[in-house]
Enzyme design. Structure first.
Site, PDB file in Angstrom:
ATOM      1  CG  ASP A  48      79.369  32.350  14.521  1.00  0.00           C
ATOM      2  OD1 ASP A  48      80.103  31.416  14.192  1.00  0.00           O
ATOM      3  OD2 ASP A  48      79.684  33.545  14.378  1.00  0.00           O
ATOM      4  CD  GLU A  94      78.124  21.998  22.397  1.00  0.00           C
ATOM      5  OE1 GLU A  94      78.988  22.409  21.606  1.00  0.00           O
ATOM      6  OE2 GLU A  94      78.173  20.889  22.936  1.00  0.00           O
ATOM      7  CG  ASP A  95      78.871  27.829  21.559  1.00  0.00           C
ATOM      8  OD1 ASP A  95      79.458  27.015  22.294  1.00  0.00           O
ATOM      9  OD2 ASP A  95      79.218  28.072  20.388  1.00  0.00           O
ATOM     10  NE  ARG A 133      78.180  32.283  18.377  1.00  0.00           N
ATOM     11  CZ  ARG A 133      78.301  31.005  18.730  1.00  0.00           C
ATOM     12  NH1 ARG A 133      79.486  30.496  18.961  1.00  0.00           N
ATOM     13  NH2 ARG A 133      77.243  30.232  18.838  1.00  0.00           N
ATOM     14  NE  ARG A 137      84.817  33.021  21.261  1.00  0.00           N
ATOM     15  CZ  ARG A 137      84.194  32.504  20.217  1.00  0.00           C
ATOM     16  NH1 ARG A 137      83.147  31.728  20.390  1.00  0.00           N
ATOM     17  NH2 ARG A 137      84.612  32.780  19.008  1.00  0.00           N
ATOM     18  CG  HIS A 190      84.326  26.176  22.504  1.00  0.00           C
ATOM     19  ND1 HIS A 190      83.574  26.225  21.346  1.00  0.00           N
ATOM     20  CD2 HIS A 190      84.130  27.362  23.118  1.00  0.00           C
ATOM     21  CE1 HIS A 190      82.943  27.383  21.272  1.00  0.00           C
ATOM     22  NE2 HIS A 190      83.273  28.109  22.330  1.00  0.00           N
ATOM     23  CB  CYS A 192      78.822  23.423  17.529  1.00  0.00           C
ATOM     24  SG  CYS A 192      80.528  23.378  17.942  1.00  0.00           S
TER      25      CYS A 192
HETATM   26  N1  GLY Z   1      82.306  30.180  14.832  1.00  0.00           N
HETATM   27  C1  GLY Z   1      81.992  29.692  16.104  1.00  0.00           C
HETATM   28  C2  GLY Z   1      82.477  30.593  17.167  1.00  0.00           C
HETATM   29  O1  GLY Z   1      83.471  31.247  16.971  1.00  0.00           O
HETATM   30  O2  GLY Z   1      81.910  30.702  18.203  1.00  0.00           O
END
Ligand code: GLY
Length: 274
Positions: free
Chosen positions: A68, A73-74, A93, A144, A171, A268
């Site tokens: 990922d 962006e995350d 991640r 998340r 999100h 993202c």
């Molecule tokens: N595939 C993006 C996420 O689940 O964070």
């Protein structure tokens, strides 16, 4: 400076789509598998559009161990000079943030005078849950992102954080985004309407909202005078084109169908700095 300014943004961080992208997390696995070659082409086109429309772009090294990783962006939130390195909600991640932190704290970016911060356990937060509008920072409380992260953010950005419970979708920005500091865009669904109304009320009604019929189309990216929207959603596109035209913005459509299968929205795939 605003993320939605009419002049070019100063900086964008991008991260290439790894060969392992077929293993990216999928909230609802697609019945049609991800076509990784097509995903590469789609992501490379997106990256080229971003590169052409910012003053300076940096490509963070791809990380095959993290399927990922292109969803950069995350990994961080950048609010003015404050850079908050996140602790990504999905454990698989979490390490993605490390390389991004290294790039953002590099001496080559010293002119940005970034103040670096790091969210720490038990905080979990994905940048996809953060929407900046004016001086407010809306943070989705989601699958998340947790309260511990919001508490840590409040200490870094006192008085600027507004929590929005995410009633559906991965999100906050899976169902809404913004065209400018006073124009919100949301999917025309009960859940998204509720979230959008909370945001409008926090802005004391001083914002306009457009609803689009397709959830995927509710996530757009503003790049100076250009608005990036998802291709393939004609009913939503009509609404977005009108909103863009009224604001003298040019629309660029991008087909991101293979990234959408892994819950990837337009926002993202870049980290933007005004
Ligand atoms: N595939 C993006 C996420 O689940 O964070």
């Amino acid at each position: 400076m605003s993320l939605y300014q009419t002049s070019n943004l100063r900086l964008a961080l991008l991260r290439a789509l790894p060969k392992s992208f077929a293993n990216a997390l999928q909230q609802h696995p697609s019945p049609i598998p991800i076509d990784v070659s097509k995903a590469h082409i789609q992501h490379e086109y997106y990256s080229s559009v971003v590169r052409e429309n910012v003053d300076y772009a940096i490509d963070v090294d791809v990380d095959e161990k993290h399927p990922d990783c292109c969803f950069i962006e995350d990994t961080a939130i950048i609010v003015g000079r404050d850079v908050i390195i996140t602790r990504i909600g999905a454990e698989s991640r979490r390490e993605e943030s490390r390389a991004v932190a290294k790039v953002l704290s590099d001496d080559s970016l010293k002119d940005f005078e970034f103040r670096m911060h790091q969210l720490v356990a038990p905080a979990c937060l994905d940048g996809g849950d953060v929407l900046q509008l004016g001086d407010k920072v809306f943070v989705g409380l989601s699958l998340r992102t947790n309260l511990a992260a919001i508490e840590q953010l409040e200490k870094i950005l006192p008085g600027r954080i507004k929590t929005i419970p995410v009633g559906g979708g991965l999100h906050l920005k899976s169902v809404l985004s913004a065209i400018d500091d006073t124009t919100l865009l949301a999917a025309d669904s009960r859940v998204a309407r509720q979230m959008a109304e909370e945001i409008i009320s926090a802005l004391e009604g001083k914002a306009q909202i457009f609803y689009v019929p397709d959830v995927v189309a509710a996530n757009v990216v503003r790049l100076g005078p250009k608005l990036l929207i998802q291709a393939g959603y004609p009913n939503s596109e009509k609404i977005l084109r009108k909103a863009a035209l009224d604001r003298q913005m040019e629309v660029i459509t991008l087909d991101m169908s293979e990234l959408v299968k892994a819950d990837g929205a337009l926002s993202c795939c870049s980290l933007l700095v005004p």
